[in-house]
Design an enzyme around this catalytic site. Structure first.
Site, PDB file in Angstrom:
ATOM      1  N   GLU A 198      -1.851 -17.445 -20.870  1.00  0.00           N
ATOM      2  CA  GLU A 198      -0.748 -17.361 -19.907  1.00  0.00           C
ATOM      3  C   GLU A 198      -0.249 -18.745 -19.483  1.00  0.00           C
ATOM      4  OE1 GLU A 198      -2.103 -14.925 -16.623  1.00  0.00           O
ATOM      5  OE2 GLU A 198      -4.053 -15.898 -16.551  1.00  0.00           O
ATOM      6  N   CYS A 235      -1.436  -7.795 -21.580  1.00  0.00           N
ATOM      7  CA  CYS A 235      -1.623  -7.046 -20.337  1.00  0.00           C
ATOM      8  C   CYS A 235      -0.596  -7.446 -19.280  1.00  0.00           C
ATOM      9  CB  CYS A 235      -3.038  -7.232 -19.803  1.00  0.00           C
ATOM     10  SG  CYS A 235      -3.425  -8.938 -19.403  1.00  0.00           S
ATOM     11  N   ASP A 242       2.526 -14.576 -16.027  1.00  0.00           N
ATOM     12  CA  ASP A 242       2.377 -16.013 -15.818  1.00  0.00           C
ATOM     13  C   ASP A 242       2.945 -16.822 -16.974  1.00  0.00           C
ATOM     14  OD1 ASP A 242       1.215 -16.593 -13.274  1.00  0.00           O
ATOM     15  OD2 ASP A 242      -0.550 -15.499 -13.942  1.00  0.00           O
ATOM     16  N   HIS A 288       0.814  -1.215   0.000  1.00  0.00           N
ATOM     17  CA  HIS A 288       0.000   0.000   0.000  1.00  0.00           C
ATOM     18  C   HIS A 288       0.847   1.263   0.000  1.00  0.00           C
ATOM     19  CE1 HIS A 288      -3.782  -2.201   1.433  1.00  0.00           C
ATOM     20  NE2 HIS A 288      -3.896  -1.838   0.184  1.00  0.00           N
TER      21      HIS A 288
HETATM   22  C1  PEP Z   1      -0.142 -11.939 -16.170  1.00  0.00           C
HETATM   23  O1  PEP Z   1      -0.044 -13.068 -15.706  1.00  0.00           O
HETATM   24  O2  PEP Z   1       0.629 -11.469 -17.019  1.00  0.00           O
HETATM   25  C2  PEP Z   1      -1.220 -11.041 -15.702  1.00  0.00           C
HETATM   26  C3  PEP Z   1      -1.448  -9.887 -16.284  1.00  0.00           C
HETATM   27  O3  PEP Z   1      -1.949 -11.432 -14.648  1.00  0.00           O
HETATM   28  P1  PEP Z   1      -1.462 -11.386 -13.115  1.00  0.00           P
HETATM   29  O4  PEP Z   1      -0.168 -10.627 -13.070  1.00  0.00           O
HETATM   30  O5  PEP Z   1      -2.566 -10.721 -12.384  1.00  0.00           O
HETATM   31  O6  PEP Z   1      -1.320 -12.832 -12.805  1.00  0.00           O
HETATM   32 MG    MG Z   2      -1.671 -13.948 -14.614  1.00  0.00          MG
END
Ligand code: PEP
Ligand code: MG
Length: 588
Positions: free
Chosen positions: A439, A510, A463, A197
């Site tokens: 992923e 993402c 991931d 945080h």
């Molecule tokens: C990822 O795995 O790239 C992703 C965007 O999801 P998280 O980081 O929330 O696992």
């Molecule tokens: Mg992920």
């Protein structure tokens, strides 16, 4: 050991809020609630001991409310302290402490300490970094109650009357929220990780912050001169004059560049040969939407919804979820929001006390696997998302898809949820784009099959890298092997994009790989469309897009595919596009 001579010392931590500042250290000392004595309470005094505990909790609440009222508006919106007010009444902490006083006939301080120690050890076994860190919320809240029980003085950061940089073992959100921007230039802590945080608050306040330094409090004394570089995660103690001058230069350069690229970031983004792109923001909490807008984001490319399920004894209700989703949708409208369904795993579910521990949580009942096992929990979320979709441009994203069957099940459950909403006469929208996160290697291999069931792919490299290279993303011992540019990762991305193109569906990214502007030409060259990243990274990525041509980026791919190692790929990118990025990004 404090430094004897004033030799320059450099510490490396995790930069959680970018920017540079130079100033005197102010050590936040949180001693006073560490030493707790145990004593027995006679049966006839148990009631008044419980009462003493309850009134300490009431006082702690009143203190928190006062901090909330006096904190800047942006922080009030972040509602982090509201969560702490709720935590004060959490069964885990409040109920168990009262139970311990009564059952074990011990003083309130001892009971509270015992309960917190138990919670801490339960959390320590978790492998999820975010959850592990949430234990700090419980510790902060219990410290507050403890101080009230002991009648100890709270450190009032609002009273600091000189320009300083805060140095602490850890800072609670309540403490961080008292930061007076005219006085506090930056923050560094020994504890904390990427998702702490302190980072969220520092970013909201736009002051540099570095966490996870481990030894800062031992190495720094009050009034020591220090430099904090929140962009690279560097802290320099007793900098030489030469270093101070160098960092002043970097600061001026950083601020000028930020101002320019943030201003440009609000313009439409096109490559030099005219191809338009959207760059969006990843958020964890609804209040981060403002940052996405401020940094020129074209929408929310990943809304990680799991954080609303944590630190609480029961799952959120449909209406509660709906409210958060519509908050996000309405603020960002007419731009799109990609809502990702619950990416929870065995560890995260443990917060509700209902899941057994798993030996390999990353390979266990995580994300969509968990949701399909708990259709009741999933249905509530799907209903909330479909209802929220009536208010804006909503896309739904399924995390950790590893089989064809999962995506078919999601679509069936979506139909069921829509049918239920129809019967209930509630407004909703069923016809929303549904995407699969790519992923897991199996999803890449069967991307052609999954593509038949979805409207878009979103590549989650955090991931994907972990599962492709068999590297635990949170394990420091193998962090050097966690390489986004590894040829195996690049080939996985390429196959996903190629399949999406063949099947006529969209493909986004993402994962954090998207936020490194040096990689942007590679990603565009491979054929990725929208990119989504932490909001602060948006301006630099947009600037890179505006500076390059897509046809050059495409041509680069042949050379990238000929590289045999991550290092070779990095060098190729650096030699071709290094002139367009900040120097620190060129360090290997
Ligand atoms: C990822 O795995 O790239 C992703 C965007 O999801 P998280 O980081 O929330 O696992
Ligand atoms: Mg992920």
């Amino acid at each position: 050991m404090k430094q004897l001579a004033n030799a320059e010392v450099t510490l490396k931590g995790i930069g959680v809020s970018p920017g540079i500042c130079t100033g005197k250290a102010y050590l936040v000392d949180r001693e006073g609630v560490e030493v707790i004595n145990k004593y027995c309470i006679l049966e006839k005094h148990l009631k008044s001991e419980v009462k003493r505990f309850k009134s300490a909790v009431q006082n702690a609440k009143a203190e928190l409310r006062a901090v909330i009222e006096n904190s800047p508006e942006a922080l009030q919106k972040a509602q982090i302290l509201e969560t702490h007010v709720l935590l004060l009444n959490d069964k885990l902490l409040y109920g168990r402490t009262i139970e311990t006083i009564e059952k074990e006939r011990v003083n309130a301080e001892w009971a509270l300490k015992t309960v917190v120690t138990r919670i801490k050890s339960a959390f320590e076994e978790m492998t999820d970094a975010y959850l592990k860190e949430r234990v700090s919320d419980i510790v902060h809240v219990s410290d507050l109650v403890m101080r009230n029980l002991l009648g100890a003085e709270a450190k009032d950061l609002g009273q600091i009357d000189k320009r300083v940089i805060l140095v602490a073992r850890d800072l609670s959100p309540a403490e961080t929220s008292q930061i007076n921007l005219e006085r506090i230039q930056g923050v560094i802590t020994d504890l904390g990780g990427k998702t702490s945080h302190t980072g969220i608050i520092a970013r909201t306040l736009e002051i540099p912050a570095v966490v996870g330094l481990e030894v800062a409090i031992r190495q720094i004394a009050n009034d020591d001169l220090i430099i904090v570089d929140g962009t690279t995660g560097t802290v320099i103690i007793h900098p030489s004059e030469k270093t101070v001058v160098e960092y002043e230069g970097r600061k001026v350069h950083y601020e000028r560049r930020q101002a320019v690229i943030t201003r440009e970031s609000h313009l439409e983004t096109k490559t030099t040969d005219g191809h338009p792109y959207r760059v969006m923001g990843n958020i964890e909490l609804p209040e981060e939407v403002v940052a996405v807008i401020n940094y020129g984001g074209d929408g929310i490319g990943l809304y990680r919804t799991e954080f609303q399920y944590m630190n609480r004894p029961a799952f959120p209700s449909e209406n509660e979820l709906l409210e958060s989703y519509t908050d996000v949708i309405e603020v960002i409208a007419p731009r799109p929001v990609v809502i990702r369904t619950l990416d929870i795993n065995g560890d995260k579910a443990l917060a509700t006390g209902s899941m057994p521990t798993e030996a390999n949580p990353a390979l266990g009942l995580r994300a969509i696997r968990y949701c399909l096992k708990r259709p009741d929990v999933f249905r509530t979320q799907l209903r909330a998302i479909l209802r929220a979709a009536a208010y804006g441009d909503v896309h739904l994203l399924i995390p950790m898809v590893s089989t064809y069957f999962e995506i078919c099940e999601v679509k069936r459950l979506l139909d069921d949820a829509a049918e239920g909403l129809e019967k209930d006469g509630l407004p909703y929208k069923r016809d929303i784009p549904v995407g699969a996160m790519i992923e897991v290697p199996s999803a890449v291999i069967i991307a052609d099959l999954i593509a038949e069931q979805v409207d878009f792919f979103s590549i989650g490299t955090n991931d994907l890298i972990q599962y492709v290279l068999a590297i635990d993303r949170g394990n420091r011992l193998v962090a050097h092997l966690y390489q986004p540019l590894d040829p195996a990762v690049i080939r996985m991305i390429k196959r996903t994009v190629d399949v999406a193109r063949d099947k006529g569906i969209k493909v986004h990214m993402c994962g954090e790989m998207a936020h490194t502007s040096l990689y942007t030409p590679l990603l565009l060259g491979l054929g990725l469309e929208d990119l989504s990243m932490n909001p602060q990274a948006i301006p630099a990525v947009k600037r890179m897009m505006r500076s390059i041509s897509l046809s050059d980026a495409r041509m680069l791919i042949q050379d990238v595919l000929a590289c045999k190692t991550a290092k070779q790929t990095f060098e190729l990118l650096r030699d071709t596009y290094g002139g367009l990025v900040e120097n620190h990004l060129l360090e290997e």
